[in-house]
Design a protein around this motif. Structure first.
Motif, PDB file in Angstrom:
ATOM      1  N   GLU A 120       0.807  -1.215   0.000  1.00  0.00           N
ATOM      2  CA  GLU A 120       0.000   0.000   0.000  1.00  0.00           C
ATOM      3  C   GLU A 120       0.846   1.273   0.000  1.00  0.00           C
ATOM      4  O   GLU A 120       0.324   2.359  -0.220  1.00  0.00           O
ATOM      5  N   VAL A 121       2.141   1.151   0.240  1.00  0.00           N
ATOM      6  CA  VAL A 121       3.034   2.303   0.185  1.00  0.00           C
ATOM      7  C   VAL A 121       3.389   2.531  -1.283  1.00  0.00           C
ATOM      8  O   VAL A 121       4.110   1.756  -1.891  1.00  0.00           O
ATOM      9  N   ASP A 122       2.833   3.597  -1.857  1.00  0.00           N
ATOM     10  CA  ASP A 122       3.143   3.907  -3.255  1.00  0.00           C
ATOM     11  C   ASP A 122       4.602   4.314  -3.386  1.00  0.00           C
ATOM     12  O   ASP A 122       5.307   3.869  -4.279  1.00  0.00           O
ATOM     13  N   ALA A 131       3.432   8.620  -0.143  1.00  0.00           N
ATOM     14  CA  ALA A 131       2.083   8.438  -0.680  1.00  0.00           C
ATOM     15  C   ALA A 131       1.621   7.026  -0.356  1.00  0.00           C
ATOM     16  O   ALA A 131       2.377   6.060  -0.501  1.00  0.00           O
ATOM     17  N   ILE A 132       0.369   6.917   0.069  1.00  0.00           N
ATOM     18  CA  ILE A 132      -0.203   5.636   0.468  1.00  0.00           C
ATOM     19  C   ILE A 132      -1.424   5.328  -0.390  1.00  0.00           C
ATOM     20  O   ILE A 132      -2.408   6.071  -0.403  1.00  0.00           O
ATOM     21  N   ASP A 183      -7.509  20.429  -6.048  1.00  0.00           N
ATOM     22  CA  ASP A 183      -7.786  19.790  -7.330  1.00  0.00           C
ATOM     23  C   ASP A 183      -8.166  18.327  -7.106  1.00  0.00           C
ATOM     24  O   ASP A 183      -7.306  17.496  -6.808  1.00  0.00           O
ATOM     25  N   PRO A 184      -9.459  17.977  -7.256  1.00  0.00           N
ATOM     26  CA  PRO A 184      -9.902  16.610  -6.961  1.00  0.00           C
ATOM     27  C   PRO A 184      -9.442  15.578  -7.993  1.00  0.00           C
ATOM     28  O   PRO A 184      -9.539  14.378  -7.752  1.00  0.00           O
ATOM     29  N   ASP A 185      -8.948  16.034  -9.128  1.00  0.00           N
ATOM     30  CA  ASP A 185      -8.555  15.109 -10.191  1.00  0.00           C
ATOM     31  C   ASP A 185      -7.114  14.618 -10.070  1.00  0.00           C
ATOM     32  O   ASP A 185      -6.713  13.715 -10.811  1.00  0.00           O
ATOM     33  N   LEU A 186      -6.336  15.201  -9.159  1.00  0.00           N
ATOM     34  CA  LEU A 186      -4.939  14.804  -9.028  1.00  0.00           C
ATOM     35  C   LEU A 186      -4.772  13.683  -8.010  1.00  0.00           C
ATOM     36  O   LEU A 186      -5.290  13.769  -6.896  1.00  0.00           O
ATOM     37  N   TYR A 187      -4.050  12.649  -8.395  1.00  0.00           N
ATOM     38  CA  TYR A 187      -3.655  11.592  -7.463  1.00  0.00           C
ATOM     39  C   TYR A 187      -2.450  12.083  -6.676  1.00  0.00           C
ATOM     40  O   TYR A 187      -1.745  13.007  -7.112  1.00  0.00           O
ATOM     41  N   PRO A 188      -2.169  11.476  -5.527  1.00  0.00           N
ATOM     42  CA  PRO A 188      -1.027  11.920  -4.722  1.00  0.00           C
ATOM     43  C   PRO A 188       0.292  11.978  -5.494  1.00  0.00           C
ATOM     44  O   PRO A 188       1.051  12.929  -5.347  1.00  0.00           O
ATOM     45  N   ASP A 189       0.567  10.973  -6.334  1.00  0.00           N
ATOM     46  CA  ASP A 189       1.837  10.993  -7.063  1.00  0.00           C
ATOM     47  C   ASP A 189       1.901  12.162  -8.039  1.00  0.00           C
ATOM     48  O   ASP A 189       2.947  12.799  -8.198  1.00  0.00           O
ATOM     49  N   GLU A 190       0.787  12.495  -8.665  1.00  0.00           N
ATOM     50  CA  GLU A 190       0.757  13.611  -9.606  1.00  0.00           C
ATOM     51  C   GLU A 190       0.921  14.948  -8.884  1.00  0.00           C
ATOM     52  O   GLU A 190       1.668  15.821  -9.332  1.00  0.00           O
ATOM     53  N   LEU A 191       0.223  15.094  -7.766  1.00  0.00           N
ATOM     54  CA  LEU A 191       0.322  16.338  -7.015  1.00  0.00           C
ATOM     55  C   LEU A 191       1.734  16.528  -6.469  1.00  0.00           C
ATOM     56  O   LEU A 191       2.307  17.614  -6.560  1.00  0.00           O
TER      57      LEU A 191
END
Length: 161
Positions: A7-9, A55-56, A130-138
Motif C-alpha cells: 500500500e506504500v506507493d 504516498a499511500i 484539485d480533486p482530479d490529481l492523485y497523490p503521485d501527480e500532485l
C-alpha cells in the motif's frame, strides 16, 4: 488499519547537497508512523534539512520537513486518519482531534512548510483543492515547483508531463 508494504506507493527523501537536489527512496517499512519517518529523515544532512514525500495507496500523502531539531508536517486528507495508521499518527503528531465520519476531506498541518523553497500556503492549498490529481501527480507538481521534478519522476517512475 495497518498499512502493508504493497500500500506504500512511495516514500522518498529529498534534500539539497551543495546546492543540488538529491532524491532517494526510503525503505518501504519506514512509513509506520511519523516518528519513524522523522528519525529516518534526520540522517540526510542536507542544506536546510530533508523533505519526506510519502504516498499511500493513491489515497493520501504526507509531506514532512525535518530541520535541526524540528519536524513540520502536512497531511493531505485528515479523514484518512479513520482508515490508515500512518494518517492517524500524523493527526496525533499535529495534536488534532480525530476526524468524525461526517468530516469533509481537508488538509491538516503546516501548509507553509515549503514556503521558503517557493511553495507558499495559498499555492499549496490551491493544488490540494484539485480533486482530479492523485497523490503521485500532485507531489510531482510540488517537486517540479521546488526544482527536483525530474528526479522525483525518475524515482517514482512517472512519465514526464
Amino acid at each position: 488499519m495497518a498499512e502493508t508494504l504493497d500500500e506504500v506507493d512511495f516514500a522518498l527523501a529529498a534534500y539539497r547537497d551543495d546546492g543540488a537536489w538529491v532524491v532517494q527512496e526510503l525503505a518501504h517499512d519506514l512509513p509506520a508512523d511519523v516518528s519513524t519517518l522523522s528519525e529516518a529523515l534526520r540522517r540526510f544532512d542536507g542544506d536546510g534539512g530533508a523533505i519526506g514525500l510519502i504516498a499511500i495507496d493513491d489515497d493520501f500523502f504526507l509531506v514532512l520537513r525535518v530541520e535541526t531539531g524540528r519536524t513540520r508536517l502536512l497531511l493531505s486528507d485528515i479523514t484518512a486518519a479513520g482508515e490508515w495508521d500512518l494518517a492517524d499518527t500524523a493527526v496525533e503528531f499535529l495534536r488534532l482531534p480525530q476526524p468524525d465520519d461526517d468530516d469533509q476531506q481537508a488538509p491538516a498541518g503546516d501548509l507553509d512548510l515549503l514556503a521558503d523553497l517557493g511553495l507558499d500556503a495559498v499555492a499549496f492549498e490551491a493544488m490540494l483543492d484539485d480533486p482530479d490529481l492523485y497523490p503521485d501527480e500532485l507531489l510531482s507538481d510540488v517537486a517540479r515547483l521546488l526544482g527536483f521534478g525530474t528526479l522525483f519522476d525518475d524515482v517514482v517512475g512517472l512519465a514526464p508531463a
